[in-house]
Design a protein around this motif. Structure first.
Motif, PDB file in Angstrom:
ATOM      1  N   TYR B  33       0.880  -1.178   0.000  1.00 24.18           N
ATOM      2  CA  TYR B  33       0.000   0.000   0.000  1.00 24.18           C
ATOM      3  C   TYR B  33       0.905   1.210   0.000  1.00 24.18           C
ATOM      4  O   TYR B  33       1.531   1.513   1.010  1.00 24.18           O
ATOM      5  CB  TYR B  33      -0.884   0.023   1.249  1.00 24.18           C
ATOM      6  N   GLY B  34       1.007   1.889  -1.133  1.00 25.20           N
ATOM      7  CA  GLY B  34       1.986   2.968  -1.233  1.00 25.20           C
ATOM      8  C   GLY B  34       3.353   2.341  -1.075  1.00 25.20           C
ATOM      9  O   GLY B  34       3.728   1.465  -1.838  1.00 25.20           O
ATOM     10  N   GLY B  35       4.075   2.721  -0.036  1.00 25.38           N
ATOM     11  CA  GLY B  35       5.393   2.133   0.164  1.00 25.38           C
ATOM     12  C   GLY B  35       5.355   0.960   1.132  1.00 25.38           C
ATOM     13  O   GLY B  35       6.260   0.139   1.160  1.00 25.38           O
ATOM     14  N   ALA B  36       4.255   0.872   1.916  1.00 28.71           N
ATOM     15  CA  ALA B  36       4.244  -0.102   3.010  1.00 28.71           C
ATOM     16  C   ALA B  36       3.914  -1.496   2.500  1.00 28.71           C
ATOM     17  O   ALA B  36       2.969  -1.686   1.751  1.00 28.71           O
ATOM     18  CB  ALA B  36       3.232   0.321   4.064  1.00 28.71           C
ATOM     19  N   GLY B  59      -3.829  -6.608  11.584  1.00 28.51           N
ATOM     20  CA  GLY B  59      -2.916  -5.857  10.726  1.00 28.51           C
ATOM     21  C   GLY B  59      -1.864  -6.711  10.076  1.00 28.51           C
ATOM     22  O   GLY B  59      -0.931  -6.197   9.460  1.00 28.51           O
ATOM     23  N   CYS B  60      -1.993  -8.060  10.166  1.00 29.81           N
ATOM     24  CA  CYS B  60      -0.950  -8.912   9.619  1.00 29.81           C
ATOM     25  C   CYS B  60      -1.158  -9.200   8.140  1.00 29.81           C
ATOM     26  O   CYS B  60      -0.314  -9.833   7.504  1.00 29.81           O
ATOM     27  CB  CYS B  60      -0.875 -10.223  10.407  1.00 29.81           C
ATOM     28  N   GLY B  61      -2.277  -8.766   7.557  1.00 29.90           N
ATOM     29  CA  GLY B  61      -2.456  -8.919   6.120  1.00 29.90           C
ATOM     30  C   GLY B  61      -3.449  -9.982   5.709  1.00 29.90           C
ATOM     31  O   GLY B  61      -3.515 -10.346   4.538  1.00 29.90           O
ATOM     32  N   LYS B  62      -4.284 -10.450   6.637  1.00 30.33           N
ATOM     33  CA  LYS B  62      -5.263 -11.490   6.288  1.00 30.33           C
ATOM     34  C   LYS B  62      -6.277 -10.967   5.272  1.00 30.33           C
ATOM     35  O   LYS B  62      -6.527 -11.588   4.229  1.00 30.33           O
ATOM     36  CB  LYS B  62      -6.012 -11.961   7.552  1.00 30.33           C
ATOM     37  N   SER B  63      -6.860  -9.791   5.584  1.00 25.12           N
ATOM     38  CA  SER B  63      -7.850  -9.223   4.669  1.00 25.12           C
ATOM     39  C   SER B  63      -7.205  -8.921   3.327  1.00 25.12           C
ATOM     40  O   SER B  63      -7.798  -9.159   2.265  1.00 25.12           O
ATOM     41  CB  SER B  63      -8.439  -7.943   5.248  1.00 25.12           C
ATOM     42  N   ILE B  76      -8.520  -0.214  -4.536  1.00 25.11           N
ATOM     43  CA  ILE B  76      -7.720   0.665  -3.675  1.00 25.11           C
ATOM     44  C   ILE B  76      -6.622   1.284  -4.514  1.00 25.11           C
ATOM     45  O   ILE B  76      -5.788   0.582  -5.092  1.00 25.11           O
ATOM     46  CB  ILE B  76      -7.146  -0.110  -2.471  1.00 25.11           C
ATOM     47  N   GLU B  77      -6.669   2.596  -4.577  1.00 29.26           N
ATOM     48  CA  GLU B  77      -5.785   3.350  -5.459  1.00 29.26           C
ATOM     49  C   GLU B  77      -4.311   3.015  -5.229  1.00 29.26           C
ATOM     50  O   GLU B  77      -3.548   2.837  -6.170  1.00 29.26           O
ATOM     51  CB  GLU B  77      -6.013   4.834  -5.195  1.00 29.26           C
ATOM     52  N   ALA B  79      -2.908   0.385  -3.774  1.00 28.04           N
ATOM     53  CA  ALA B  79      -2.479  -1.007  -3.632  1.00 28.04           C
ATOM     54  C   ALA B  79      -1.733  -1.487  -4.887  1.00 28.04           C
ATOM     55  O   ALA B  79      -2.146  -1.242  -6.007  1.00 28.04           O
ATOM     56  CB  ALA B  79      -3.696  -1.886  -3.374  1.00 28.04           C
ATOM     57  N   ARG B  80      -0.590  -2.150  -4.663  1.00 32.32           N
ATOM     58  CA  ARG B  80       0.176  -2.739  -5.779  1.00 32.32           C
ATOM     59  C   ARG B  80       0.349  -4.223  -5.481  1.00 32.32           C
ATOM     60  O   ARG B  80       0.944  -4.594  -4.467  1.00 32.32           O
ATOM     61  CB  ARG B  80       1.554  -2.089  -5.884  1.00 32.32           C
ATOM     62  N   VAL B  81      -0.162  -5.052  -6.359  1.00 38.55           N
ATOM     63  CA  VAL B  81      -0.089  -6.501  -6.139  1.00 38.55           C
ATOM     64  C   VAL B  81       0.972  -7.069  -7.080  1.00 38.55           C
ATOM     65  O   VAL B  81       0.995  -6.738  -8.270  1.00 38.55           O
ATOM     66  CB  VAL B  81      -1.451  -7.169  -6.413  1.00 38.55           C
ATOM     67  N   SER B  82       1.839  -7.907  -6.552  1.00 33.92           N
ATOM     68  CA  SER B  82       2.781  -8.587  -7.434  1.00 33.92           C
ATOM     69  C   SER B  82       2.800 -10.071  -7.074  1.00 33.92           C
ATOM     70  O   SER B  82       2.286 -10.468  -6.041  1.00 33.92           O
ATOM     71  CB  SER B  82       4.178  -7.975  -7.286  1.00 33.92           C
ATOM     72  N   GLY B  83       3.408 -10.872  -7.955  1.00 32.43           N
ATOM     73  CA  GLY B  83       3.403 -12.315  -7.733  1.00 32.43           C
ATOM     74  C   GLY B  83       2.219 -12.947  -8.433  1.00 32.43           C
ATOM     75  O   GLY B  83       1.554 -12.308  -9.247  1.00 32.43           O
ATOM     76  N   SER B  84       1.943 -14.173  -8.087  1.00 35.42           N
ATOM     77  CA  SER B  84       0.909 -14.861  -8.851  1.00 35.42           C
ATOM     78  C   SER B  84      -0.114 -15.493  -7.928  1.00 35.42           C
ATOM     79  O   SER B  84       0.169 -15.879  -6.792  1.00 35.42           O
ATOM     80  CB  SER B  84       1.563 -15.926  -9.733  1.00 35.42           C
ATOM     81  N   ILE B  85      -1.339 -15.523  -8.414  1.00 36.17           N
ATOM     82  CA  ILE B  85      -2.386 -16.244  -7.697  1.00 36.17           C
ATOM     83  C   ILE B  85      -3.247 -16.908  -8.762  1.00 36.17           C
ATOM     84  O   ILE B  85      -3.652 -16.271  -9.737  1.00 36.17           O
ATOM     85  CB  ILE B  85      -3.153 -15.298  -6.750  1.00 36.17           C
ATOM     86  N   ARG B  86      -3.469 -18.203  -8.624  1.00 37.41           N
ATOM     87  CA  ARG B  86      -4.172 -18.957  -9.661  1.00 37.41           C
ATOM     88  C   ARG B  86      -5.404 -19.606  -9.089  1.00 37.41           C
ATOM     89  O   ARG B  86      -5.399 -20.092  -7.962  1.00 37.41           O
ATOM     90  CB  ARG B  86      -3.283 -20.058 -10.231  1.00 37.41           C
ATOM     91  N   ILE B  87      -6.454 -19.575  -9.871  1.00 30.70           N
ATOM     92  CA  ILE B  87      -7.651 -20.346  -9.507  1.00 30.70           C
ATOM     93  C   ILE B  87      -7.813 -21.395 -10.591  1.00 30.70           C
ATOM     94  O   ILE B  87      -7.909 -21.058 -11.779  1.00 30.70           O
ATOM     95  CB  ILE B  87      -8.900 -19.452  -9.440  1.00 30.70           C
TER      96      ILE B  87
END
Ligand SMILES: Nc1ncnc2c1ncn2[C@@H]1O[C@H](COP(=O)(O)OP(=O)(O)OP(=O)(O)O)[C@@H](O)[C@H]1O
Ligand SMILES: [Mg+2]
Lengths: 579, 271
Positions: B33-36, B59-63, B76-77, B79-87
């Motif tokens: 989230y931003g830099g965090a 606050g550990c990142g479950k949500s 969320i403006e 938020a930057r997601v990286s990596g992979s998630i597959r269904i």
């Protein structure tokens, strides 16, 4: 030491102070609200009171003879021919028939002053619609001249009547001149009143002279000294002249600066021109004649018009005529429908707000059509879709700034862009509406954004969570919840535009327009004015009758605004949903 | 980035029970989230037709992890997601995936019940309607009824379907939004603390419901209640400071945690 107890007393001591502060604050709040309500009541009350004379109007009904030759000059009963008929002359003749002894041209002009020739058009329309009226006599009713109207309402002229204290003999002289003579001092009361009024006036003039002399003593500048000197001299001279005339031994000559005296006797009205020094006889002329005979009359009336001629716009003769017409049952007071069914006019008795009302409706229609969809659309885009970056921030700041731009600037823009560049017509509701839409846009955008922001994000998440697209989430869920707020904001913006004058002055909607614009598509480009501008125009008109009409027009505008706001509240209640 | 130079946080994996299909597979999943950094290179295989519980201190990142699965983080403006998630082997973060379609496949129940301020019927019917799942009014009625029945709410609301959904009690609202989620017939259901606002009776109801839903769906739930995780889930993941610390069958995590932090957390020593 028992600490808890001491803490408690300290808290209690503070508590009393806190309660006092709270009561004080509540009192201030209540006082502020009372003050605001009192001012509002004062404002509306004073407008209401001022508008009372405009609520009714006096109308005169004449039996107008429609002579074939005069009304149908070509003799073929065609519409073109009927339109060229001498209606004005026919109405004037009917008025003249009431007072056959009026012959002098100046006097005739005075008599015809009771009637405005604009009315002839109404008679013309009646005849064109029903040509069978030609050759007969029609009963024609029209609003009487505004000055006569104000006289009949008793607001512009102070007058009093008293029975003649002793019998008076009336001798006819040359023409309509007459001499009144009595055994007793029948004009005593009148002359005393006039003397008293003159003395009072002389006193005021002397005071003014003294003030000017005192100022003269302090003044150094030559030009200013000259002004004070002239004023002092003039006031002194006037006062002197008045005092001279107060001399007991002199006759009283009734001029325009002192009250007028009319004498009513046996259906005749005599206008007194001077009263002899012994106060037993007077000279005058018949305004309304009747055969009086040589015998002394014991039943007569002294009719004093206390407002001097110089202080009113209706002459002594006109007062006598109007009074006679009222006696004859030819005038009647009724609700002032002209105020709502006529457009503007130079004649106050024929001036109404209809033109401005239609102009306002057309202008507001254009404003609404532009400002609401564009404003709400912009708000939705900015709030829900636009990325939050420098550019959108800049846009947001500028929208907020636009809301604070003086409205006249938008008028200038409208003049430069829409009229000069695009060549749209001047004074037209179309341009007025566009300009007001530009002015209203920031208000609509800001309030719509606030309403959208107030919708809890959980609703958006819920919609997105079941697979709604962003647009669907906005239009199915967010917008309906924001609608009451958006509506309220838009209506308040429109109400603001409805009351706006300044930008419309710039685009020429301030012109005098005697015809109401048509309520159709064509009306948008016809010259017109709007309610606030009409109020502005009337408030600066010279005729006194416009004073009350201004107040009445303000009431109409206020009613319009209140109903707009009531609509906002109703819609809000109607669409409001809890979540 | 300097951060990438650091070694990925190590995760303790317990052997998964045999014979389970993998429904959702995350690997190297990070969110900022931003830099965090909110989620740090998480790798996790979530089985189908079972309940996976995510636990961990606030606050550990479950949500955040949950929101990656249906790409709610897109909203969320910062938020930057990286990596992979597959269904089912399909990359969720791929450009070709339409998040709208994805969210129809992955239902979500939020921490606070958020029914639409519309009628109970409309709440449930909205999803099927926008996705065109029902050809007729009767079909829609049937979907509404089965969804509400599956959510265990039908009996309570059958005679008041046209009253506003917001007029229900908190527990009923939560079941209503569950019904709303299953009405679009998803494959995966995400539940973010579905019982946090409910009393024990309503909680028991929801838990029962979760247990029933397990037969048809892959469920991933976030919970702060160790007891709940132990009761309803087959798999448990313990998150700490954005990292997945330990993951495995619930029984083993609760009876035999291998990481000290997991041990401390489930015995209530922190968090
Ligand atoms: N929208 C956001 N913008 C910025 N930071 C966020 C946002 N949402 C979450 N975070 C941050 O990301 C981290 C993880 O948040 P997350 O909501 O995933 O925690 P959580 O494990 O669900 O906590 P809880 O149990 O309290 O719900 C937190 O440090 C939080 O501050
Ligand atoms: Mg959370």
């Amino acid at each position: 030491m028992n600490r808890p107890a001491s803490i408690r007393t300290a808290v209690e001591a503070r508590l009393a102070r806190r309660h006092r502060a709270e009561r004080r604050f509540q009192f201030y709040g209540a006082a502020a609200i009372c003050l605001a309500v009192a001012f509002l009541a004062l404002l509306i009350g004073s407008i209401l009171i001022q508008s009372v004379p405009a609520m009714t109007t006096w109308r005169m009904t004449l039996q107008v003879e429609l002579d074939r030759a005069a009304i149908d000059p070509r003799g073929d009963m065609s519409e073109a021919s009927l339109r060229r008929g001498g209606y004005n002359a026919a109405i004037q003749q009917a008025l003249r028939d009431q007072f056959p002894d009026v012959e002098d041209r100046a006097e005739l002009r005075e008599l015809f002053g009771l009637y405005s020739s604009v009315n002839a058009a109404r008679l013309l329309n009646r005849v064109v619609q029903d040509p069978s009226l030609v050759g007969g006599t029609v009963s024609f009713t029209f609003p009487i001249d505004d000055d006569a109207d104000l006289y009949l309402k008793g607001v512009s002229v102070r007058e009093s009547r008293a029975p003649g204290p002793a019998p008076v003999r009336i001798q006819a002289g040359e023409g309509r001149a007459v001499t009144l003579s009595a055994e007793a001092r029948v004009f005593d009361a009148f002359v005393d009143d006039v003397r008293e009024a003159a003395r009072e006036r002389a006193r005021i003039l002397e005071q003014r002279a003294e003030r000017a002399e005192a100022a003269l003593a302090d003044a150094i500048d030559r030009d200013i000294r000259a002004i004070y000197e002239a004023e002092a001299r003039r006031a002194r001279a006037q006062a002197e002249r008045l005092r001279d005339r107060l001399d007991e031994g002199a006759p009283v000559v009734i001029g325009p600066q002192i009250p007028s005296l009319l004498v009513q006797v046996d259906g005749a009205v005599i206008r007194v021109s001077d009263v002899s020094a012994d106060r037993r006889s007077a000279r005058g002329e018949m305004v309304i004649s009747a055969p009086l005979g040589e015998a002394a009359h014991s039943d007569w009336t002294l009719w004093t018009i206390e407002t001097p001629q110089a202080g009113r716009l209706i002459s002594d003769r006109q007062i006598a005529w109007v009074d006679a017409l009222r006696e004859r049952g030819m005038t009647r007071s009724g609700f002032n429908t002209e105020l709502f069914t006529y457009a503007d006019s130079r004649e106050p008795e024929l001036a109404g707000v209809l033109g401005a009302l239609i102009g306002s409706v057309l202008t507001m229609f254009v404003t609404m059509l532009l400002a609401v969809p564009i404003g709400v659309g912009a708000a939705i885009y900015l709030e829900e879709f636009a990325p939050k970056n420098r550019i959108t921030q800049l846009i947001e700041v500028n929208i907020n700034n636009l809301a604070a731009v003086p409205s006249i600037v938008f008028g200038l823009l409208g003049l430069a862009v829409f009229i000069n560049t695009f060549g749209l017509p001047r004074s037209a509701p179309l341009v007025g509406g566009i300009v007001l839409a530009l002015m209203t846009l920031p208000t609509v955008i800001i309030s719509s954004r606030a309403a959208l922001k107030a919708v809890p994000p959980s609703i958006r998440e819920a919609a997105l969570g079941v697979g709604a697209s962003k647009t669907q989430a906005v239009f199915h869920h967010v917008l309906p919840l924001a609608a009451p707020g958006i509506l309220t904001g838009s209506i308040i913006g429109l109400a603001q535009a409805l009351g706006e004058t300044a930008p419309l002055l710039m685009i020429g909607m301030v012109a005098f327009i005697a015809d109401a614009p048509s309520l159709g598509l064509a009306g948008f480009t016809e010259p017109s004015t709007v309610m606030p501008v009409q109020i502005f125009l009337w408030s600066s008109a010279a005729e006194r009758a416009f004073e009350a009409r201004t107040a009445a027009a303000i009431l109409v505008l206020l009613t319009l605004m209140v109903s707009l706001n009531a609509a906002a509240i109703y819609l809000r209640r109607r669409f409001e949903r809890r979540w | 980035m300097a951060y990438d130079a650091q070694p990925a946080p190590a995760t303790v994996y317990h052997p998964a029970p045999a014979g389970m299909n993998i429904k959702v597979a995350a690997s190297d999943l990070s969110v900022r989230y931003g830099g965090a950094l909110a989620l740090d290179r998480v790798a996790m295989d979530i089985p189908d037709r079972s309940v996976t519980a995510c636990i961990g201190p606030s606050g550990c990142g479950k949500s955040t992890f949950l929101r990656c699965i249906n790409r709610m983080n897109d909203t969320i403006e910062t938020a930057r997601v990286s990596g992979s998630i597959r269904i089912d082997g399909e990359e969720v973060n791929d450009r070709s995936i339409d998040p709208v379609l994805l969210r129809a496949r992955v239902g979500m129940v939020f921490q606070k019940p958020n029914p639409f301020p519309k009628s109970i019927y409309e709440n449930v019917a909205y999803g099927p309607r926008i996705h065109g799942l029902a050809a007729s009014k009767d079909e829609l009625d049937a979907i509404v009824e089965t969804s509400l029945t599956k959510a265990g709410l039908w009996k309570e609301v059958a005679d008041r379907l046209h009253q506003p959904g917001t007029s229900l009690s908190g527990g009923q609202q939560q079941r209503l939004v569950i019904a709303r989620a299953i009405a679009v017939n998803p494959e995966v259901i995400l539940m973010d603390e579905p019982c946090s606002a409910l009393d024990p009776i309503a909680t028991a109801r929801i838990e029962e419901l979760i247990d029933e839903l397990r037969e048809n769906y892959a469920l991933i739930i976030v919970t702060h209640s160790m007891a709940q995780a132990a009761r309803v889930s087959q798999m448990t993941a313990f998150f700490h400071l954005g990292a997945l610390v330990e993951y495995g069958p619930t029984e083993e995590i609760f009876t035999n945690p291998r990481d000290q932090r997991t041990q401390d957390y489930i015995t209530g020593r922190f968090g």
